[in-house]
Design a protein around this motif. Structure first.
Motif, PDB file in Angstrom:
ATOM      1  N   ALA A 276      41.511  36.659  53.523  1.00 15.22           N
ATOM      2  CA  ALA A 276      40.234  37.393  53.562  1.00 15.22           C
ATOM      3  C   ALA A 276      40.476  38.892  53.695  1.00 15.22           C
ATOM      4  O   ALA A 276      39.795  39.709  53.048  1.00 15.22           O
TER       5      ALA A 276
ATOM      6  N   VAL B 267      41.567  40.245  50.354  1.00 19.76           N
ATOM      7  CA  VAL B 267      40.433  40.394  49.446  1.00 19.76           C
ATOM      8  C   VAL B 267      39.640  41.647  49.804  1.00 19.76           C
ATOM      9  O   VAL B 267      39.252  42.448  48.933  1.00 19.76           O
ATOM     10  N   ASP B 268      39.399  41.849  51.090  1.00 17.97           N
ATOM     11  CA  ASP B 268      38.596  42.984  51.547  1.00 17.97           C
ATOM     12  C   ASP B 268      39.215  44.328  51.168  1.00 17.97           C
ATOM     13  O   ASP B 268      38.506  45.285  50.853  1.00 17.97           O
TER      14      ASP B 268
ATOM     15  N   LEU C 140      43.594  41.385  46.544  1.00 21.16           N
ATOM     16  CA  LEU C 140      43.309  40.145  45.824  1.00 21.16           C
ATOM     17  C   LEU C 140      41.904  40.238  45.229  1.00 21.16           C
ATOM     18  O   LEU C 140      41.040  40.936  45.777  1.00 21.16           O
ATOM     19  N   PRO C 141      41.651  39.533  44.124  1.00 19.20           N
ATOM     20  CA  PRO C 141      40.327  39.601  43.485  1.00 19.20           C
ATOM     21  C   PRO C 141      39.215  39.106  44.410  1.00 19.20           C
ATOM     22  O   PRO C 141      39.440  38.263  45.283  1.00 19.20           O
ATOM     23  N   LYS C 142      38.030  39.627  44.198  1.00 17.42           N
ATOM     24  CA  LYS C 142      36.877  39.250  45.020  1.00 17.42           C
ATOM     25  C   LYS C 142      36.530  37.767  44.889  1.00 17.42           C
ATOM     26  O   LYS C 142      35.958  37.177  45.802  1.00 17.42           O
ATOM     27  N   ASN C 143      36.852  37.180  43.745  1.00 21.28           N
ATOM     28  CA  ASN C 143      36.501  35.768  43.530  1.00 21.28           C
ATOM     29  C   ASN C 143      37.602  34.813  44.007  1.00 21.28           C
ATOM     30  O   ASN C 143      37.591  33.631  43.672  1.00 21.28           O
ATOM     31  N   THR C 144      38.561  35.313  44.766  1.00 17.85           N
ATOM     32  CA  THR C 144      39.630  34.456  45.290  1.00 17.85           C
ATOM     33  C   THR C 144      39.053  33.377  46.189  1.00 17.85           C
ATOM     34  O   THR C 144      38.211  33.658  47.053  1.00 17.85           O
TER      35      THR C 144
ATOM     36  N   ILE D 286      39.254  31.671  49.178  1.00 18.18           N
ATOM     37  CA  ILE D 286      39.965  31.969  50.424  1.00 18.18           C
ATOM     38  C   ILE D 286      40.521  30.707  51.069  1.00 18.18           C
ATOM     39  O   ILE D 286      41.637  30.719  51.617  1.00 18.18           O
TER      40      ILE D 286
END
Length: 212
Positions: free
Chosen positions: A155, A158-159, A163-167, A169
């Motif tokens: 997380a 991603v933030d 990593l891509p936002k659509n990962t 988690i």
């Protein structure tokens, strides 16, 4: 005739080693059990063998564990609890998710390597969870505690845009834990000539892009 008043030393009862506390005996039993559950199949491990390895009598082990199933459950719980304490401490400090992961990796990889093939226990655990989910629910709950740490790292990644936002988690976190908890130990098994785990730790950092 003068009466001999010398008090004869009482014979020490068999069972718990002299000078040992219940908690220390339990700790030795869990350590002996972990080694044996890793070295042989579940069916081959006996309460008597574990007791002998731990330095107590075969009967005395039942003062601590009522059955082999209970001993197995407590052995796995103990290992996961140690693992959870280690990873929570590793990510508690400041830094980026990469810094925290590197600290975690360096802390748990030797722990995994020194567990003499803990994934062997892990495969039995998976089978038992499938066969008797309620009986081994405590293990599943402890594993969920582990996954929260790795999902938290994903997380953070991603933030910050690593990593891509659509990962996903949940899936990515579970994969990260699998790499850290299982893959490193498997690799160490196939490279017994390594003096330490650092080459494996460094390789994981390179593959995941967390190295400095």
């Amino acid at each position: 005739m003068q009466e001999n008043n010398i008090t004869q030393p009482q014979a020490r009862k068999r069972g718990r080693p002299f000078g040992s506390t219940a908690s220390k005996t339990r700790e030795r039993l869990l350590k002996a059990a972990e080694a044996q559950f890793n070295a042989m199949s579940f069916a081959e491990v006996s309460m008597e063998r574990v007791a002998k390895t731990a330095g107590i009598t075969g009967a005395a082990i039942y003062n601590h564990f009522a059955s082999k199933d209970e001993l197995f459950l407590e052995t796995v719980k103990n290992r996961i609890q140690i693992y959870n304490q280690t990873i929570n401490a590793a990510v508690a400090g400041p830094g980026s998710w990469k810094d925290k992961f590197n600290t975690l990796l360096e802390a748990v990889t030797p722990l995994q390597g020194n567990s003499s093939g803990f994934p062997m226990i892990g495969s039995v655990v998976i089978n038992r969870l499938q066969q008797e989910p309620e009986k081994f629910r405590e293990i599943r709950d402890l594993r969920e505690e582990s996954t929260k740490v790795f999902r938290g790292l994903i997380a953070e990644a991603v933030d910050c845009g690593d990593l891509p936002k659509n990962t996903n988690i949940v899936i990515a976190g579970d994969l990260l834990m699998a790499i850290t908890a299982g893959a490193t130990n498997t690799v160490s098994f196939y490279h017994p000539s390594l003096d330490n785990m650092m080459p494996i730790i460094d390789a994981v950092k390179v593959l995941l892009g967390t190295g400095r």
